[in-house]
Design a protein around this motif. Structure first.
Motif, PDB file in Angstrom:
ATOM      1  N   TYR A  89       0.838  -1.203   0.000  1.00 55.21           N
ATOM      2  CA  TYR A  89       0.000   0.000   0.000  1.00 55.21           C
ATOM      3  C   TYR A  89       0.875   1.256   0.000  1.00 55.21           C
ATOM      4  CZ  TYR A  89      -3.565   3.332   1.481  1.00 55.21           C
ATOM      5  OH  TYR A  89      -4.405   4.409   1.551  1.00 55.21           O
ATOM      6  N   ALA A  90       1.894   1.275   0.862  1.00 56.41           N
ATOM      7  CA  ALA A  90       2.787   2.445   0.933  1.00 56.41           C
ATOM      8  C   ALA A  90       3.543   2.637  -0.386  1.00 56.41           C
ATOM      9  CB  ALA A  90       3.768   2.273   2.086  1.00 56.41           C
ATOM     10  N   LYS A  91       3.953   1.544  -1.007  1.00 59.62           N
ATOM     11  CA  LYS A  91       4.661   1.628  -2.286  1.00 59.62           C
ATOM     12  C   LYS A  91       3.754   2.211  -3.376  1.00 59.62           C
ATOM     13  CE  LYS A  91       6.909  -1.277  -5.732  1.00 59.62           C
ATOM     14  NZ  LYS A  91       7.103  -2.641  -6.185  1.00 59.62           N
ATOM     15  N   MET A  92       2.512   1.759  -3.431  1.00 59.51           N
ATOM     16  CA  MET A  92       1.582   2.266  -4.439  1.00 59.51           C
ATOM     17  C   MET A  92       1.277   3.753  -4.217  1.00 59.51           C
ATOM     18  SD  MET A  92       0.869  -0.075  -6.590  1.00 59.51           S
ATOM     19  CE  MET A  92       2.386  -0.985  -6.451  1.00 59.51           C
ATOM     20  N   ILE A  93       1.122   4.161  -2.963  1.00 65.06           N
ATOM     21  CA  ILE A  93       0.868   5.564  -2.661  1.00 65.06           C
ATOM     22  C   ILE A  93       2.076   6.404  -3.064  1.00 65.06           C
ATOM     23  CG2 ILE A  93       0.479   7.217  -0.774  1.00 65.06           C
ATOM     24  CD1 ILE A  93      -1.993   5.622  -1.466  1.00 65.06           C
ATOM     25  N   ALA A  94       3.279   5.900  -2.771  1.00 67.40           N
ATOM     26  CA  ALA A  94       4.499   6.636  -3.118  1.00 67.40           C
ATOM     27  C   ALA A  94       4.650   6.774  -4.636  1.00 67.40           C
ATOM     28  CB  ALA A  94       5.713   5.935  -2.531  1.00 67.40           C
ATOM     29  N   GLU A  95       4.219   5.760  -5.376  1.00 63.80           N
ATOM     30  CA  GLU A  95       4.312   5.796  -6.840  1.00 63.80           C
ATOM     31  C   GLU A  95       3.124   6.494  -7.485  1.00 63.80           C
ATOM     32  OE1 GLU A  95       4.848   1.806  -8.169  1.00 63.80           O
ATOM     33  OE2 GLU A  95       6.797   1.592  -7.191  1.00 63.80           O
ATOM     34  N   ASN A  96       2.192   6.984  -6.674  1.00 65.86           N
ATOM     35  CA  ASN A  96       0.992   7.679  -7.136  1.00 65.86           C
ATOM     36  C   ASN A  96       0.134   6.787  -8.035  1.00 65.86           C
ATOM     37  OD1 ASN A  96      -0.758   9.833  -7.148  1.00 65.86           O
ATOM     38  ND2 ASN A  96       0.209  10.818  -8.904  1.00 65.86           N
ATOM     39  N   ILE A  97      -0.095   5.557  -7.538  1.00 66.88           N
ATOM     40  CA  ILE A  97      -0.947   4.589  -8.222  1.00 66.88           C
ATOM     41  C   ILE A  97      -2.025   4.162  -7.231  1.00 66.88           C
ATOM     42  CG2 ILE A  97      -1.034   2.291  -9.275  1.00 66.88           C
ATOM     43  CD1 ILE A  97       1.866   2.683 -10.081  1.00 66.88           C
ATOM     44  N   CYS A  98      -3.210   3.937  -7.731  1.00 67.88           N
ATOM     45  CA  CYS A  98      -4.321   3.508  -6.872  1.00 67.88           C
ATOM     46  C   CYS A  98      -3.966   2.164  -6.231  1.00 67.88           C
ATOM     47  CB  CYS A  98      -5.609   3.372  -7.694  1.00 67.88           C
ATOM     48  SG  CYS A  98      -7.000   2.715  -6.748  1.00 67.88           S
ATOM     49  N   PRO A  99      -3.967   2.070  -4.891  1.00 67.77           N
ATOM     50  CA  PRO A  99      -3.576   0.826  -4.229  1.00 67.77           C
ATOM     51  C   PRO A  99      -4.631  -0.272  -4.308  1.00 67.77           C
ATOM     52  CG  PRO A  99      -4.143   2.472  -2.607  1.00 67.77           C
ATOM     53  CD  PRO A  99      -4.206   3.149  -3.942  1.00 67.77           C
ATOM     54  N   THR A 100      -5.795   0.023  -4.852  1.00 70.29           N
ATOM     55  CA  THR A 100      -6.840  -0.995  -4.968  1.00 70.29           C
ATOM     56  C   THR A 100      -6.777  -1.710  -6.313  1.00 70.29           C
ATOM     57  OG1 THR A 100      -8.256   0.300  -3.516  1.00 70.29           O
ATOM     58  CG2 THR A 100      -9.314  -1.405  -4.818  1.00 70.29           C
ATOM     59  N   CYS A 101      -6.745  -0.936  -7.392  1.00 73.76           N
ATOM     60  CA  CYS A 101      -6.767  -1.551  -8.726  1.00 73.76           C
ATOM     61  C   CYS A 101      -5.383  -1.606  -9.373  1.00 73.76           C
ATOM     62  CB  CYS A 101      -7.731  -0.796  -9.636  1.00 73.76           C
ATOM     63  SG  CYS A 101      -7.233   0.901  -9.996  1.00 73.76           S
ATOM     64  N   TYR A 102      -4.414  -0.878  -8.862  1.00 76.83           N
ATOM     65  CA  TYR A 102      -3.038  -0.825  -9.382  1.00 76.83           C
ATOM     66  C   TYR A 102      -2.976  -0.359 -10.832  1.00 76.83           C
ATOM     67  CZ  TYR A 102      -2.218  -3.895  -5.386  1.00 76.83           C
ATOM     68  OH  TYR A 102      -2.175  -4.436  -4.143  1.00 76.83           O
ATOM     69  N   LYS A 103      -3.993   0.378 -11.292  1.00 74.12           N
ATOM     70  CA  LYS A 103      -4.033   0.769 -12.699  1.00 74.12           C
ATOM     71  C   LYS A 103      -3.975   2.272 -12.883  1.00 74.12           C
ATOM     72  CE  LYS A 103      -6.839  -3.218 -13.941  1.00 74.12           C
ATOM     73  NZ  LYS A 103      -8.158  -3.662 -14.363  1.00 74.12           N
ATOM     74  N   LYS A 104      -4.877   2.975 -12.224  1.00 62.87           N
ATOM     75  CA  LYS A 104      -5.042   4.398 -12.503  1.00 62.87           C
ATOM     76  C   LYS A 104      -4.365   5.261 -11.449  1.00 62.87           C
ATOM     77  CE  LYS A 104      -9.507   3.530 -14.593  1.00 62.87           C
ATOM     78  NZ  LYS A 104     -10.913   3.807 -14.571  1.00 62.87           N
ATOM     79  N   LYS A 105      -4.176   6.511 -11.813  1.00 65.12           N
ATOM     80  CA  LYS A 105      -3.651   7.465 -10.850  1.00 65.12           C
ATOM     81  C   LYS A 105      -4.811   8.042 -10.051  1.00 65.12           C
ATOM     82  CE  LYS A 105       0.470   8.932 -13.270  1.00 65.12           C
ATOM     83  NZ  LYS A 105       1.263  10.062 -13.724  1.00 65.12           N
ATOM     84  N   PRO A 106      -4.627   8.179  -8.741  1.00 70.00           N
ATOM     85  CA  PRO A 106      -5.704   8.773  -7.945  1.00 70.00           C
ATOM     86  C   PRO A 106      -5.813  10.274  -8.189  1.00 70.00           C
ATOM     87  CG  PRO A 106      -3.860   8.154  -6.549  1.00 70.00           C
ATOM     88  CD  PRO A 106      -3.536   7.695  -7.940  1.00 70.00           C
ATOM     89  N   ASP A 107      -7.003  10.806  -7.943  1.00 70.00           N
ATOM     90  CA  ASP A 107      -7.209  12.240  -8.085  1.00 70.00           C
ATOM     91  C   ASP A 107      -6.457  12.978  -6.979  1.00 70.00           C
ATOM     92  OD1 ASP A 107      -8.897  11.654 -10.179  1.00 70.00           O
ATOM     93  OD2 ASP A 107     -10.679  11.604  -8.896  1.00 70.00           O
ATOM     94  N   ASP A 108      -6.258  14.271  -7.166  1.00 72.63           N
ATOM     95  CA  ASP A 108      -5.570  15.072  -6.166  1.00 72.63           C
ATOM     96  C   ASP A 108      -6.347  15.056  -4.858  1.00 72.63           C
ATOM     97  OD1 ASP A 108      -3.580  15.725  -7.940  1.00 72.63           O
ATOM     98  OD2 ASP A 108      -4.519  17.604  -8.577  1.00 72.63           O
ATOM     99  N   GLY A 109      -5.624  14.836  -3.765  1.00 70.91           N
ATOM    100  CA  GLY A 109      -6.246  14.829  -2.449  1.00 70.91           C
ATOM    101  C   GLY A 109      -6.846  13.495  -2.061  1.00 70.91           C
TER     102      GLY A 109
END
Length: 185
Positions: free
Chosen positions: A74-94
């Motif tokens: 989860y921390a790795k996905m957040i650091a890479e700015n990737i959605c930690p649920t689907c591992y596909k899309k970038k999350p929106d700002d905030g």
């Protein structure tokens, strides 16, 4: 079953490959696997494997390892700015999840709350349940049940109303001076 050497692992790998190509169970080699469905094990071995996995997940050592691995992922996905649920899309700002995963998470949460009998904010605002006590016996045209309406009316018109006003006015700075100046006019 002790430690296996590299040769043993290679032998097992080749044996599983041959069994899979032959349509046999890769574990026991006896029964026909569900080859049409793309499975590699027979029904008996698959059931044993499922039971072993369930029991493995109950062990504290495994649970702790899985928990730490999940947190790291989860921390790795957040650091890479990737959605930690689907591992596909970038999350929106905030947000930490992408829009689609946020919507899915929100609907799952609401569905679970409804199944557990918890009152959602939408239910309270729509008038399906009493705004305060969650009772489904709402007075038609209101958002409260009769018991809560009676409590609110008694509170507003009760004997302590003057005491509440005095206490409120005392807590507000400068209000006493304005009140006394107004009354002296």
């Amino acid at each position: 079953m002790g430690t296996h050497t590299e040769a043993d692992r290679e032998f097992e790998k080749r044996r599983r490959k041959v069994r899979r190509e032959s349509g046999l169970c890769t574990v026991c080699g006896r029964e026909d696997a569900y080859t049409m469905a793309g499975r590699a094990m027979c029904a008996i071995c698959a059931q044993k494997s499922n039971e072993w996995t369930k029991n493995k997940r109950k062990r504290p050592k495994y649970r702790e390892a899985a928990r730490t691995a999940g947190k790291e992922r989860y921390a790795k996905m957040i650091a890479e700015n990737i959605c930690p649920t689907c591992y596909k899309k970038k999350p929106d700002d905030g947000y930490s999840l992408c829009e689609l995963c946020r919507i899915k998470h929100r609907t799952r949460k609401r569905k679970k709350q409804n199944q557990e009998g918890q009152r959602t904010w939408e239910m309270a605002l729509s008038g399906e349940t009493c705004f305060f006590c969650k009772s489904p016996d709402v007075v038609p045209g209101k958002k409260l049940c009769q018991a809560c309406i009676d409590k609110r009316v008694a509170y507003l018109h009760g004997e302590k109303q003057d005491e509440r006003k005095k206490k409120r006015d005392q807590n507000l700075p400068g209000v006493q001076n304005k009140i006394s100046a107004y009354l002296q006019r």
